[in-house]
Motif scaffolding. Structure first.
Motif, PDB file in Angstrom:
ATOM      1  N   VAL A 249      -4.596   5.802   9.623  1.00  0.00           N
ATOM      2  CA  VAL A 249      -3.669   6.429  10.422  1.00  0.00           C
ATOM      3  C   VAL A 249      -2.384   6.696   9.742  1.00  0.00           C
ATOM      4  CG1 VAL A 249      -4.441   5.744  12.713  1.00  0.00           C
ATOM      5  CG2 VAL A 249      -2.515   4.357  11.582  1.00  0.00           C
ATOM      6  N   GLY A 250      -2.357   6.293   8.282  1.00  0.00           N
ATOM      7  CA  GLY A 250      -1.397   6.582   7.664  1.00  0.00           C
ATOM      8  C   GLY A 250      -0.808   5.600   6.604  1.00  0.00           C
ATOM      9  N   GLU A 251       0.225   5.490   6.132  1.00  0.00           N
ATOM     10  CA  GLU A 251       0.438   4.609   5.196  1.00  0.00           C
ATOM     11  C   GLU A 251       1.955   3.927   5.691  1.00  0.00           C
ATOM     12  OE1 GLU A 251       2.446   7.397   1.635  1.00  0.00           O
ATOM     13  OE2 GLU A 251       0.275   7.294   1.769  1.00  0.00           O
ATOM     14  N   LEU A 252       2.496   2.563   4.968  1.00  0.00           N
ATOM     15  CA  LEU A 252       3.342   2.167   5.273  1.00  0.00           C
ATOM     16  C   LEU A 252       4.737   3.225   5.015  1.00  0.00           C
ATOM     17  CD1 LEU A 252       3.137  -1.471   4.295  1.00  0.00           C
ATOM     18  CD2 LEU A 252       3.277  -0.707   6.617  1.00  0.00           C
ATOM     19  N   SER A 253       5.567   3.367   6.036  1.00  0.00           N
ATOM     20  CA  SER A 253       6.589   3.978   5.686  1.00  0.00           C
ATOM     21  C   SER A 253       7.587   3.550   4.645  1.00  0.00           C
ATOM     22  CB  SER A 253       7.642   4.146   6.940  1.00  0.00           C
ATOM     23  OG  SER A 253       8.735   3.357   7.103  1.00  0.00           O
ATOM     24  N   PRO A 254       8.039   4.501   3.910  1.00  0.00           N
ATOM     25  CA  PRO A 254       8.949   3.829   2.836  1.00  0.00           C
ATOM     26  C   PRO A 254      10.146   2.733   3.246  1.00  0.00           C
ATOM     27  CG  PRO A 254       9.119   6.362   2.824  1.00  0.00           C
ATOM     28  CD  PRO A 254       8.234   5.870   4.034  1.00  0.00           C
ATOM     29  N   TYR A 255      10.531   2.723   4.548  1.00  0.00           N
ATOM     30  CA  TYR A 255      11.662   1.779   5.145  1.00  0.00           C
ATOM     31  C   TYR A 255      10.948   0.413   4.875  1.00  0.00           C
ATOM     32  CZ  TYR A 255      13.854  -1.088   8.420  1.00  0.00           C
ATOM     33  OH  TYR A 255      14.563  -2.023   9.091  1.00  0.00           O
ATOM     34  N   PHE A 256       9.680   0.105   4.953  1.00  0.00           N
ATOM     35  CA  PHE A 256       8.919  -0.994   4.863  1.00  0.00           C
ATOM     36  C   PHE A 256       8.840  -1.298   3.149  1.00  0.00           C
ATOM     37  CE2 PHE A 256       7.895  -0.152   9.153  1.00  0.00           C
ATOM     38  CZ  PHE A 256       8.494  -1.163   9.902  1.00  0.00           C
ATOM     39  N   ARG A 259      12.395  -2.361   2.080  1.00  0.00           N
ATOM     40  CA  ARG A 259      12.944  -3.389   2.718  1.00  0.00           C
ATOM     41  C   ARG A 259      12.134  -4.727   2.339  1.00  0.00           C
ATOM     42  NH1 ARG A 259      14.887  -5.582   8.414  1.00  0.00           N
ATOM     43  NH2 ARG A 259      15.371  -7.494   7.565  1.00  0.00           N
ATOM     44  N   PHE A 260      10.906  -4.623   2.325  1.00  0.00           N
ATOM     45  CA  PHE A 260      10.132  -6.066   1.927  1.00  0.00           C
ATOM     46  C   PHE A 260       9.402  -5.981   0.638  1.00  0.00           C
ATOM     47  CE2 PHE A 260      10.770  -5.752   6.629  1.00  0.00           C
ATOM     48  CZ  PHE A 260      11.283  -6.692   6.852  1.00  0.00           C
ATOM     49  N   GLY A 261       9.224  -4.610  -0.009  1.00  0.00           N
ATOM     50  CA  GLY A 261       8.660  -4.657  -1.365  1.00  0.00           C
ATOM     51  C   GLY A 261       7.150  -4.582  -1.222  1.00  0.00           C
ATOM     52  N   PHE A 262       6.740  -3.983   0.043  1.00  0.00           N
ATOM     53  CA  PHE A 262       5.040  -3.424   0.065  1.00  0.00           C
ATOM     54  C   PHE A 262       4.943  -2.411  -1.107  1.00  0.00           C
ATOM     55  CE2 PHE A 262       5.531  -5.051   4.592  1.00  0.00           C
ATOM     56  CZ  PHE A 262       4.368  -5.531   4.536  1.00  0.00           C
ATOM     57  N   ALA A 263       3.747  -2.162  -1.533  1.00  0.00           N
ATOM     58  CA  ALA A 263       3.411  -1.341  -2.535  1.00  0.00           C
ATOM     59  C   ALA A 263       3.541   0.117  -1.897  1.00  0.00           C
ATOM     60  CB  ALA A 263       2.010  -1.288  -3.154  1.00  0.00           C
ATOM     61  N   PRO A 264       4.109   1.231  -2.363  1.00  0.00           N
ATOM     62  CA  PRO A 264       4.216   2.299  -1.791  1.00  0.00           C
ATOM     63  C   PRO A 264       2.552   2.970  -1.693  1.00  0.00           C
ATOM     64  CG  PRO A 264       5.664   2.619  -3.843  1.00  0.00           C
ATOM     65  CD  PRO A 264       4.726   1.301  -3.792  1.00  0.00           C
ATOM     66  N   GLY A 265       2.588   3.433  -0.544  1.00  0.00           N
ATOM     67  CA  GLY A 265       1.094   4.061  -0.236  1.00  0.00           C
ATOM     68  C   GLY A 265       0.304   2.894   0.684  1.00  0.00           C
ATOM     69  N   THR A 266       0.547   1.895   0.693  1.00  0.00           N
ATOM     70  CA  THR A 266      -0.340   0.857   1.604  1.00  0.00           C
ATOM     71  C   THR A 266      -0.778   1.360   2.770  1.00  0.00           C
ATOM     72  OG1 THR A 266       1.183  -0.816   0.657  1.00  0.00           O
ATOM     73  CG2 THR A 266      -0.311  -1.567   2.172  1.00  0.00           C
ATOM     74  N   PRO A 267      -2.261   1.513   2.767  1.00  0.00           N
ATOM     75  CA  PRO A 267      -2.764   2.210   4.046  1.00  0.00           C
ATOM     76  C   PRO A 267      -2.714   1.343   5.308  1.00  0.00           C
ATOM     77  CG  PRO A 267      -4.282   1.535   2.656  1.00  0.00           C
ATOM     78  CD  PRO A 267      -3.107   0.890   1.720  1.00  0.00           C
TER      79      PRO A 267
END
Ligand code: XUL
Length: 521
Positions: A249-256, A259-267
């Motif tokens: 349904v998308g990827e994690l918003s830049p906010y997360f 803020r938490f260091g998820f990789a950009p584009g995490t599905p």
């Protein structure tokens, strides 16, 4: 490494579970308890206290605050969010959130302001009715009448019009707060709402959870025009099309990400209902394996090959996240009824187990019980209905072993009868919940269902199911591979049916059916 994060937004808590798909290990479990950890939301049990026992609403901002708190708690453990390759989740079913702006049309989440404050102005209704709400009997009747009766609602949506289901709740909102309803541009479920928060965009409702709304046409996977019209005006415009559960349904918003260091584009994979997610977490997405959860109330659920519906109208059909359908049948008289018998005859829990295993036999020497100490949903009984048939001592609750066996046999016979419409005879039954430790109960279920019983030591099957769904989408590993790694039956608790006991249940089964017919249920 392949780390996958599963979230479960349940009634009382939000939990996270991370699996390492390569190592076959659960590497992290963390939870936020709404009452204890977020007391400022005044919801000790996860919902807003209300003197009306039928009205049960929760504050959707509580779930948003819990998400931030949960991820902060995980960050404190030193967990490396950048290693997460995919996220999915589940939510308590039926609960609905009302938005005056689609999240896709709202400003992107800003890292300068708490998320709760950014979501607050988007709500067109301050509270979300949840599954514990039973205040919509009138609306259920109206919806059913408008489409030609409950049998039509069952055949289209898989369930009768049910008080806690979302359609009747939406109708009540429209009737009682028409202006706020008119300002609502999107109605969503707890599951899809949480996915929308994570992606910062409007995430669609999946077939698994969408089927709990009394709105989804099971055959087509689209919202039923007739049910939409019967529920509230302009509802079609307020719902995104429902999607298969395996939809990204998308990827994690830049906010997360920031803020938490998820990789950009995490599905982010579509979120689903907690019961469909548990079907995955229990490794039961293939027909032939049923799950029985023995808790305060008991639940039977299982995958189905075909979208059959319960002709008696008690069971529900939801989407199976692995494709196809699942049934779910709830029984209000679960542990509370078992405990009531144990209390009346003065048996401790170990003695209750021994009474079944050592002091009585299958069929209980013709001592039988109608086991409804409390009002029941399957079959629907508004008043308790307790009837004992058999020896005088048994009828007077003075034969503790027979009384103990009778409640368990009646409950197992009821579970079997009320799940027979799915047209699949389970070869194995996976039993969970507190009472699954009782071998006596397991043996009765094995013999009544003529199936092998397994217990699975998974404490949070909904969150595990979510992580497994994310891993299935991310790694391409088959369900069988993932189950072999993560959903392992406890080898020390294998209970097989005994052919002699299986035969002994033929007459009690017929007798139970006659009792149900006599009650007209
Ligand atoms: C299912 C139901 C509950 C909730 C609990 O129909 O209402 O199991 O999903 O979270």
């Amino acid at each position: 490494m392949g780390l996958y994060l599963g979230l479960d937004s349940s009634t009382q808590s939000l939990s996270a579970l991370v699996i390492d798909s390569d190592a076959g290990q659960v590497v992290l479990q963390e939870a936020v308890n709404f009452g204890q950890d977020l007391p400022e939301y005044g919801s000790p049990q996860g919902f807003l206290p209300n003197p009306d026992p039928q009205r049960r609403h929760a504050d959707p901002l509580l779930w948003v605050a819990a998400l931030e708190l949960l991820l902060s708690k995980i960050a404190k453990t030193g967990f490396d969010f950048s290693a997460v390759r995919g996220v999915s989740g589940s939510g308590q079913q039926h609960g609905s959130v009302y938005l005056n702006t689609r999240i896709s049309d709202a400003p992107a989440w800003s890292n300068a302001t708490p998320l709760v404050e950014q979501v607050r102005p988007l709500l067109s209704r301050a509270s979300a009715p949840i599954w514990l709400d039973s205040s919509t009997t009138a609306e259920c009747g109206e919806i059913a009448a408008a489409v030609g009766g409950d049998s039509v609602v069952v055949s289209v949506t898989g369930s009768r019009a049910i008080e806690r289901f979302t359609g009747p709740q939406i109708r009540k909102f429209w009737k009682t707060e028409p202006e706020a309803y008119a300002k609502t541009v999107e109605v969503t479920l707890v599951s899809a709402f949480m996915a929308s928060i994570l992606t910062g965009a409007s995430a669609p409702i999946d077939f698994g959870d969408g089927a709990g709304m009394n709105l989804l046409d099971l055959q087509s996977g689209a919202w039923s025009p007739a049910l939409l019209a019967a529920t509230a005006p302009d509802l079609a415009q307020k719902l995104l099309p429902a999607v298969p559960s395996a939809t990204r349904v998308g990827e994690l918003s830049p906010y997360f990400v920031k803020r938490f260091g998820f990789a950009p584009g995490t599905p982010v994979l579509a979120f689903t209902g907690d019961n469909p997610s548990s079907l995955v977490g229990m490794g039961a997405t293939e027909p032939g394996t049923a799950v029985i959860s023995l808790g305060t109330s008991d639940t039977v659920f299982a995958a189905m090959r075909e979208p059959r519906t319960d002709p008696r109208g008690y069971g529900h059909v939801f989407g199976n996240p692995a494709g196809g359908f699942m049934c779910l049948i709830g029984f209000a008289n679960g542990s509370l009824a078992r405990e009531e018998v144990a209390r009346r005859v003065g048996l401790s829990w170990p003695a209750f187990e021994a009474a079944i295993l050592q002091q009585t036999n299958a069929g209980n020497d013709d001592n039988s019980m109608l086991p409804y100490f409390f009002p029941e949903m399957t079959p629907k009984l508004l008043e308790p209905k307790l009837e004992l048939e058999g020896s005088p001592a048994f009828r007077a609750f003075q034969d503790p072993p027979a009384n103990a066996r009778a409640i368990v046999e009646a409950q197992a016979l009821s579970m079997q009868r009320h799940s027979d419409w799915i047209g699949e005879r389970p070869r194995s039954v996976r039993v969970t919940g507190g009472a699954s430790k009782n071998r006596g109960i397991l043996q009765v279920i094995a013999d009544v269902f003529d199936a092998r019983i397994e217990t699975i030591s998974v404490s949070n099957s909904a969150a595990l199911g979510a992580a497994l769904r994310a891993a299935h989408a991310g790694t391409g590993l088959s369900w069988a591979d993932l189950y072999a790694r993560f959903v392992v039956a406890d080898a020390s608790v294998r209970v097989e049916s005994s052919p002699e006991s299986v035969r002994a249940y033929a007459e009690p089964r017929a007798k139970f059916a006659r009792k149900m017919q006599a009650l007209g249920v």
